[in-house]
Design an enzyme around this catalytic site. Structure first.
Site, PDB file in Angstrom:
ATOM      1  N   ASN A  40       5.799  20.447 -33.064  1.00  0.00           N
ATOM      2  CA  ASN A  40       7.059  20.196 -32.365  1.00  0.00           C
ATOM      3  C   ASN A  40       8.158  20.961 -33.110  1.00  0.00           C
ATOM      4  O   ASN A  40       8.614  20.542 -34.165  1.00  0.00           O
ATOM      5  CB  ASN A  40       7.342  18.686 -32.376  1.00  0.00           C
ATOM      6  CG  ASN A  40       8.584  18.322 -31.581  1.00  0.00           C
ATOM      7  OD1 ASN A  40       9.313  19.195 -31.096  1.00  0.00           O
ATOM      8  ND2 ASN A  40       8.829  17.030 -31.457  1.00  0.00           N
ATOM      9  N   ARG A  69       4.890  21.363 -28.317  1.00  0.00           N
ATOM     10  CA  ARG A  69       5.768  20.627 -27.423  1.00  0.00           C
ATOM     11  C   ARG A  69       6.801  21.616 -26.886  1.00  0.00           C
ATOM     12  O   ARG A  69       7.462  22.309 -27.664  1.00  0.00           O
ATOM     13  CB  ARG A  69       6.466  19.523 -28.195  1.00  0.00           C
ATOM     14  CG  ARG A  69       7.386  18.754 -27.303  1.00  0.00           C
ATOM     15  CD  ARG A  69       8.122  17.715 -28.077  1.00  0.00           C
ATOM     16  NE  ARG A  69       8.878  16.899 -27.152  1.00  0.00           N
ATOM     17  CZ  ARG A  69       9.708  15.958 -27.521  1.00  0.00           C
ATOM     18  NH1 ARG A  69       9.869  15.705 -28.797  1.00  0.00           N
ATOM     19  NH2 ARG A  69      10.374  15.264 -26.631  1.00  0.00           N
ATOM     20  N   HIS A  94      10.638  13.379 -21.869  1.00  0.00           N
ATOM     21  CA  HIS A  94       9.787  12.450 -22.644  1.00  0.00           C
ATOM     22  C   HIS A  94       8.404  12.285 -22.005  1.00  0.00           C
ATOM     23  O   HIS A  94       7.750  11.258 -22.177  1.00  0.00           O
ATOM     24  CB  HIS A  94      10.405  11.032 -22.722  1.00  0.00           C
ATOM     25  CG  HIS A  94      11.618  10.922 -23.584  1.00  0.00           C
ATOM     26  ND1 HIS A  94      12.676  10.103 -23.246  1.00  0.00           N
ATOM     27  CD2 HIS A  94      11.940  11.496 -24.748  1.00  0.00           C
ATOM     28  CE1 HIS A  94      13.605  10.191 -24.176  1.00  0.00           C
ATOM     29  NE2 HIS A  94      13.182  11.031 -25.107  1.00  0.00           N
ATOM     30  N   ARG A 121      24.374   9.422 -26.065  1.00  0.00           N
ATOM     31  CA  ARG A 121      24.571   9.999 -24.725  1.00  0.00           C
ATOM     32  C   ARG A 121      24.969   8.918 -23.745  1.00  0.00           C
ATOM     33  O   ARG A 121      24.475   7.795 -23.812  1.00  0.00           O
ATOM     34  CB  ARG A 121      23.274  10.643 -24.224  1.00  0.00           C
ATOM     35  CG  ARG A 121      22.870  11.857 -25.009  1.00  0.00           C
ATOM     36  CD  ARG A 121      21.639  12.477 -24.384  1.00  0.00           C
ATOM     37  NE  ARG A 121      20.803  13.018 -25.423  1.00  0.00           N
ATOM     38  CZ  ARG A 121      19.486  13.114 -25.345  1.00  0.00           C
ATOM     39  NH1 ARG A 121      18.844  12.691 -24.277  1.00  0.00           N
ATOM     40  NH2 ARG A 121      18.798  13.621 -26.331  1.00  0.00           N
ATOM     41  N   GLU A 128       3.155  11.026 -29.204  1.00  0.00           N
ATOM     42  CA  GLU A 128       3.254  12.285 -28.471  1.00  0.00           C
ATOM     43  C   GLU A 128       2.386  13.365 -29.112  1.00  0.00           C
ATOM     44  O   GLU A 128       1.821  14.210 -28.418  1.00  0.00           O
ATOM     45  CB  GLU A 128       4.727  12.737 -28.428  1.00  0.00           C
ATOM     46  CG  GLU A 128       5.569  11.843 -27.534  1.00  0.00           C
ATOM     47  CD  GLU A 128       7.049  11.878 -27.864  1.00  0.00           C
ATOM     48  OE1 GLU A 128       7.412  11.405 -28.974  1.00  0.00           O
ATOM     49  OE2 GLU A 128       7.839  12.337 -27.038  1.00  0.00           O
TER      50      GLU A 128
END
Ligand code: ADP
Length: 395
Positions: free
Chosen positions: A7, A88, A177, A236, A381
């Site tokens: 990643n 990723r 995601h 956010r 992940e």
């Protein structure tokens, strides 16, 4: 077979090496402050964590050191043993519905999609190119955050804006995601021992998104054209009335870039609490009865509950609800607040189990009599990337 799961961000590179198909983690680590001063990396192997300083001018430096360490620590004797590297990649647009083997055409497409993810795709590409140079024999695989959500119907991914915005400029809901939503929904299906079922996955981290999954396929999700839509997040805003933007621009004289940055980095839990974007800091203030911290939690929980309710109806009832990521896995307080609000659906929290389930534990947190079981599922992940990489290179 040995596989790397990678990643790459703009200044960091996380990695994990697996023995597949056993799914055994051989070594993991992270390179930080790449291209900045005081760069360093940490490695975890055999239960030990080692931190080292290094000059990391760019991602290639990091990948070079990583390959040397793989040999130093005898993870491999020769780099040729690494048959696949899974990367990723944040944005796959509507082109990629699954992970893919990376070739020149894929590289070009990911580059073109940088318009849609200017902070992420270029960094992901730098990572891919560094591995292509350092381990040229290995197949490179792209695993897209958006791919899992490509099963959404048009009626769910279109916005009610002029059609041309979609056909000409690609304005639509993409969702993010994806590797986490896929991993967690698959895991719940394994636990339920059921292929045909409706699941709501709540990925509540610093960034957060919820998805409605039917028979392993995404039906709807909260993040949209960008990861800024949907639920309230650490910093956010999540969903807001777009008219606020021109209004605040007029009132403050701020530019569109400044407003964009405020909605990304100074809003959400941080904006409301004026404490932090980190849920731990906010929870600490709640115990002191800090009003803004309490209000931030209410806003967050409201946004999560309203999407669970929406997806419950959209799916026509659900077989399970799963909580994952930093907050979902570790905050019994947030889960308690969310599940209490679902009592009207017959969902009943088991307080003791809820308190127990944290720091990497997986299990149910509702009572046997609950109409729908709720689970905590630590996301993985990296493993999802390794599994996709293994699947594609052995196909
Ligand atoms: P991301 O990958 O989006 O950066 P993570 O999934 O790592 O985010 O989640 C980070 C969030 O998880 C932080 O806001 C942090 O406060 C929260 N978190 C981690 N541990 C706990 C805990 N014990 N209690 C409450 N929140 C926690």
């Amino acid at each position: 077979m040995k596989i790397l799961s990678v990643n790459a961000g703009s200044s960091s590179l996380k990695f994990q090496a697996y023995e597949m198909p056993e799914e055994k983690v051989l070594i993991s680590g992270v390179f930080e402050r790449i291209g900045i001063d005081n760069s360093f990396y940490t490695i975890k192997i055999n239960g030990e964590k080692i931190k080292k300083e290094a000059i990391l001018k760019n991602h290639e430096d990091a990948v070079k050191i990583l390959t040397e360490e793989l040999i130093n620590y005898k993870v491999v004797n020769d780099l040729k043993e690494i048959e696949g590297v899974g990367h990723r990649v944040v944005h796959g647009g509507d082109k990629y519905k699954d992970s893919v083997i990376i070739d020149e055409e894929v590289l070009k497409t990911v580059e073109e999609l940088s318009d849609l993810a200017p902070l992420h795709n270029p960094a992901n590409l730098i990572g891919i190119r560094a591995f292509m140079k350092e381990i040229p024999e290995a197949k490179q695989i792209g695993c897209f955050d958006t791919a899992f959500h490509q099963t959404m119907d048009e009626e769910r991914f279109l916005y009610a804006v002029p059609n041309e915005w979609y056909t000409k400029y690609g304005v639509r809901k993409y969702g993010f995601h994806g590797m986490s939503h896929k991993y967690v929904s698959n895991r719940v299906m394994e636990i339920l021992d059921e292929k045909f079922c409706n699941i709501i996955v709540c990925h509540l981290g610093n960034g957060g998104s919820i998805s409605a999954v039917r028979d392993g396929k995404c039906v709807d999700t909260t993040m949209g054209f960008t990861p800024n839509a949907g639920i309230v997040m650490g910093s956010r805003s999540g969903d807001i009335d777009y008219s606020i933007i021109p209004y605040i621009m007029k009132k403050t004289g701020k530019t569109i870039e400044e407003i964009d940055s405020i909605l990304n980095k100074q809003s959400g839990m941080l904006g409301i609490s004026e404490i932090s974007s980190d849920f731990r800091d906010i929870e600490a203030k709640i115990s002191e009865k800090d009003k803004k911290a309490i209000m931030a939690h209410y806003l967050f929980v409201n946004s999560v509950v309203s999407y669970i309710a929406k997806y419950y109806v959209e799916l026509g009832g659900v077989d399970a609800i799963a909580f994952t990521a930093g907050v979902g896995e570790n905050s019994p307080h947030v889960r308690n607040m969310v599940i209490k609000r679902l009592a009207c659906l017959g969902i009943k929290l088991d307080k003791e189990k809820n308190e127990e389930m944290r720091f990497g534990k997986e299990g149910v947190i509702t009572k046997d009599v609950s109409s729908v079981p709720c689970y905590v599922i630590p996301t993985n992940e990296e493993l999802m990337i390794a599994e996709d990489t293994y699947r594609l290179i052995t196909k």
